[in-house]
Enzyme design. Structure first.
Site, mmCIF file in Angstrom:
data_model
loop_
_atom_site.group_PDB
_atom_site.id
_atom_site.type_symbol
_atom_site.label_atom_id
_atom_site.label_comp_id
_atom_site.label_asym_id
_atom_site.label_seq_id
_atom_site.Cartn_x
_atom_site.Cartn_y
_atom_site.Cartn_z
ATOM 1 N N GLU A 293 38.127 41.830 53.991
ATOM 2 C CA GLU A 293 38.685 42.688 52.932
ATOM 3 C C GLU A 293 38.313 42.013 51.622
ATOM 4 O OE1 GLU A 293 39.680 45.556 53.706
ATOM 5 O OE2 GLU A 293 39.793 45.174 55.850
ATOM 6 N N CYS A 327 44.110 42.320 44.498
ATOM 7 C CA CYS A 327 42.875 43.070 44.747
ATOM 8 C C CYS A 327 43.102 44.542 44.425
ATOM 9 C CB CYS A 327 42.467 42.889 46.191
ATOM 10 S SG CYS A 327 43.835 43.166 47.303
HETATM 11 P P1 NAD Z 1 36.825 33.862 46.803
HETATM 12 O O1 NAD Z 1 35.825 34.754 47.429
HETATM 13 O O2 NAD Z 1 36.388 33.025 45.651
HETATM 14 O O3 NAD Z 1 37.363 32.813 47.893
HETATM 15 C C1 NAD Z 1 37.916 33.246 49.121
HETATM 16 C C2 NAD Z 1 37.759 32.133 50.141
HETATM 17 O O4 NAD Z 1 36.361 31.961 50.448
HETATM 18 C C3 NAD Z 1 38.238 30.770 49.647
HETATM 19 O O5 NAD Z 1 38.879 30.123 50.725
HETATM 20 C C4 NAD Z 1 36.958 30.061 49.276
HETATM 21 O O6 NAD Z 1 37.041 28.661 49.336
HETATM 22 C C5 NAD Z 1 35.996 30.585 50.327
HETATM 23 N N1 NAD Z 1 34.584 30.553 49.954
HETATM 24 C C6 NAD Z 1 34.054 30.650 48.718
HETATM 25 N N2 NAD Z 1 32.709 30.653 48.798
HETATM 26 C C7 NAD Z 1 32.399 30.586 50.111
HETATM 27 C C8 NAD Z 1 31.182 30.590 50.848
HETATM 28 N N3 NAD Z 1 29.999 30.674 50.222
HETATM 29 N N4 NAD Z 1 31.238 30.524 52.200
HETATM 30 C C9 NAD Z 1 32.435 30.467 52.827
HETATM 31 N N5 NAD Z 1 33.627 30.476 52.187
HETATM 32 C C10 NAD Z 1 33.598 30.525 50.854
HETATM 33 O O7 NAD Z 1 38.098 34.741 46.453
HETATM 34 P P2 NAD Z 1 39.443 34.331 45.686
HETATM 35 O O8 NAD Z 1 39.130 34.085 44.257
HETATM 36 O O9 NAD Z 1 40.220 33.307 46.432
HETATM 37 O O10 NAD Z 1 40.273 35.706 45.813
HETATM 38 C C11 NAD Z 1 40.045 36.777 44.963
HETATM 39 C C12 NAD Z 1 39.168 37.810 45.607
HETATM 40 O O11 NAD Z 1 39.751 38.251 46.821
HETATM 41 C C13 NAD Z 1 39.029 39.070 44.749
HETATM 42 O O12 NAD Z 1 37.708 39.537 44.798
HETATM 43 C C14 NAD Z 1 39.985 40.048 45.418
HETATM 44 O O13 NAD Z 1 39.689 41.408 45.182
HETATM 45 C C15 NAD Z 1 39.826 39.672 46.842
HETATM 46 N N6 NAD Z 1 40.996 40.095 47.640
HETATM 47 C C16 NAD Z 1 40.850 41.202 48.413
HETATM 48 C C17 NAD Z 1 41.931 41.672 49.154
HETATM 49 C C18 NAD Z 1 41.806 42.900 50.020
HETATM 50 O O14 NAD Z 1 42.675 43.131 50.846
HETATM 51 N N7 NAD Z 1 40.756 43.704 49.853
HETATM 52 C C19 NAD Z 1 43.150 40.991 49.101
HETATM 53 C C20 NAD Z 1 43.245 39.846 48.309
HETATM 54 C C21 NAD Z 1 42.155 39.408 47.585
#
Ligand code: NAD
Length: 543
Positions: A293, A327
């Site tokens: 998501e 989100c």
């Molecule tokens: P992010 O993508 O920066 O990080 C999410 C996770 O991925 C973290 O644990 C991070 O360390 C890890 N990560 C980062 N780069 C990576 C890589 N290259 N490979 C593997 N793991 C990696 O997101 P964030 O800033 O923590 O959260 C915000 C984002 O999440 C926004 O885009 C928001 O819309 C989305 N979000 C979506 C929902 C939904 O249900 N659609 C819900 C909550 C948040």
């Protein structure tokens, strides 16, 4: 041994406490905040039976009070990813074989512990670590997480009861096996409940997990692990590591026993993951499940028949609660020309009144954004808006990082419906508004549908049923969660299963039966009571 069918009734949503002045819960929460602030904790990784400490300690600060130290977490290295996979696989056969009522008992007990003994500690940790106000922490870290745990037990029980038909002479049955291998959960900073649920939903199904939370959510994830240990989760079922995201992905996606990714975070990261899984597909023992998501650019569209006060109030809550870091946050709005002057005037006046500051002061509506990277990204959008001929900041627009990562709730008015802040996810307290000619409703529906790559949430405000029906139909693919006369945030487990399509994710609806199905691999068993003893069919006989 199973010798009865067990019944897990549909739970009720956890009641949201209101933390009003002089309430018992307000006093308890304030005390929990004070307790956490007077000590510093050293947070280990959890790998098998070990609590792992390293020499690489990273300090944790409240985003709204960056001079304060809450403690530190122990940063892991590549070897810890390998160790976590090994520990998960070692726990797999015993965990997968544990009967359902005992697995369910652990998660139901965790829900109960969170609802009672740990409620205020968990909310306080979420407030301090992620800069949420009391109400935002309560609906996330307490209520939504309790609901995820209880409802998923109920949903999984229903799935287990789903069985094929059996004609006379045969018995057909389905077993819902966990996946063969380990599941990787990679989770975002913005919801304590999402972090825990992405690890727990597959674990509940009998899977073993490697969980890498966001660095910015480790403080509350630690409280959850405390709860899970007290609830009796066996060692190795959920292994928590604080390792570099890309490195963690690289190691897990190259492993032959990788059986699924449960991700929530940004779209770009998810697309990189999918790519890596595709590249490694020949290595796996089983086709992995890919559940993610991701981002959103969530809209509010007002029709010329909308109630102005309802639009204004829901824009403020939808765009600015938790600093717009949901989100589902309303980040682009379309107002009809007949109502725009009234709505904009009250939106500006009310936004000016929103109090911003630390979470300890309960009168603050808005707190800080999560970290400096996010602060700088949002500030750059605001700077460009000031320079732009197509945009005007009508309220807010200031930012200050002296004491914490504070960005004022901001409304941008644009003359271009495709201005950058109408299309891109900022993840901050910034709402952009475009005013459309009141009679061009059908054309604006097309604009709403085609402006962004995302399709997570959206809302329509109208008193006109024909307009509502037209919007519902024309925007059928624009949002996975569509709201009528309500804000696009605040989905509740069991009530509005959550998730979006297009660039917003695989839409597997966390906290619903659909999500649980992704973590199961059914085996069908056919038993014939009296087998045939002659290979020939009747038609083979001569006339
Ligand atoms: P992010 O993508 O920066 O990080 C999410 C996770 O991925 C973290 O644990 C991070 O360390 C890890 N990560 C980062 N780069 C990576 C890589 N290259 N490979 C593997 N793991 C990696 O997101 P964030 O800033 O923590 O959260 C915000 C984002 O999440 C926004 O885009 C928001 O819309 C989305 N979000 C979506 C929902 C939904 O249900 N659609 C819900 C909550 C948040």
């Amino acid at each position: 041994m199973n010798n009865a069918y067990f019944y897990y009734p549909e739970p009720k949503n956890e009641t949201v406490l209101n933390y009003a002045p002089n309430s018992a819960e307000r006093a308890a929460l304030k005390e929990a905040i004070a307790q956490l602030k007077i000590k510093q904790i050293d947070i280990p990784m959890y790998i098998g039976a070990e609590k792992v400490f390293t020499n690489h300690k990273i300090q944790i600060h409240p985003p709204h009070e960056t001079s304060h130290v809450l403690g530190c977490f122990n940063m892991g290295e590549e070897q810890h990813v390998h160790d976590a996979i090994k520990a998960a696989l070692a726990a797999r056969s015993q965990w997968a074989a544990l009967s359902w009522e005992h697995r369910a008992g652990i998660f139901m007990r965790a829900a109960e512990l969170l609802a009672t003994k740990y409620r205020f500690k968990m909310n306080a940790a979420t407030m301090l670590g992620q800069s949420k106000n009391a109400f935002q922490a309560e609906i996330d870290a307490a209520c939504e997480l309790i609901d995820f745990l209880r409802f998923n037990v109920h949903f999984l029980s229903k799935i287990y009861q789903e069985q094929p038909i059996s004609p006379v002479g045969f018995n057909n049955r389905m077993e819902y096996r966990p996946l063969e291998g380990f599941v990787l959960a990679v989770t975002p900073f913005n919801f304590t409940a999402i972090g825990a649920n992405l690890a727990c939903a597959p674990a509940m199904c009998g899977n073993v997990i490697v969980w890498k939370p966001s660095d910015a959510q480790i403080y509350s994830a630690q409280v959850f692990m405390e709860i899970m240990q007290e609830a009796g989760l066996p060692d190795g079922v959920i292994n928590v590591i604080y390792t570099d995201g890309p490195k963690t992905g690289e190691i897990c996606f190259a492993h032959p026993d990788f059986s699924g990714i449960h991700f929530t975070g940004s779209t770009g990261v998810f697309q990189q993951m999918w790519n890596a899984i595709g590249t490694n597909i020949h290595k796996y023992k089983t086709y992995p499940r890919i559940v993610g998501e991701t981002g959103g650019k969530d809209f509010v569209l007002a029709h010329k028949s909308a109630l102005p006060d309802a639009v204004t109030a829901n824009l403020i809550r939808g765009a600015f609660e938790y600093q717009g870091q949901k989100c589902s946050a309303a980040s682009r709005a379309y107002l009809p020309s007949n109502l725009a002057p009234e709505i904009l005037a009250s939106l500006v006046a009310q936004t000016k009144d929103l109090k911003m500051g630390v979470v300890d002061d309960f009168t603050n509506f808005v707190n800080a954004v999560i970290n400096e990277r996010s602060f700088d990204k949002i500030a750059a959008y605001l700077d460009r808006a000031i320079q732009s001929k197509e945009a005007e900041i009508i309220v807010g627009g200031n930012y200050n990082k002296e004491k914490g990562w504070f960005i004022e709730p901001t409304v941008i008015l644009t003359t271009n419906p495709f201005y950058e802040t109408m299309c891109e996810e900022l993840f901050g307290p910034v709402l952009t508004i475009y005013v459309y000619p009141e009679n061009d409703f059908e054309a604006i529906l097309h604009t709403v549908d085609t402006t962004s790559a995302y399709a997570l949430t959206g809302a329509i405000f109208s008193q006109d049923r024909y307009a509502l029906e037209m919007a519902t139909n024309k925007l059928v693919n624009s949002a996975g969660n569509f709201y009528i006369n309500d804000k696009p945030t605040g989905a509740v487990v069991g009530q509005q299963p959550f998730g979006g399509a297009r660039a917003s994710g695989t839409n597997d609806k966390a906290g619903s039966m659909l999500n649980m199905l992704r973590w199961l691999s059914p085996r069908t068993i056919k038993e014939t009571f009296v087998p045939v003893t002659n290979y020939q069919y009747p038609f083979h006989q001569a006339d």
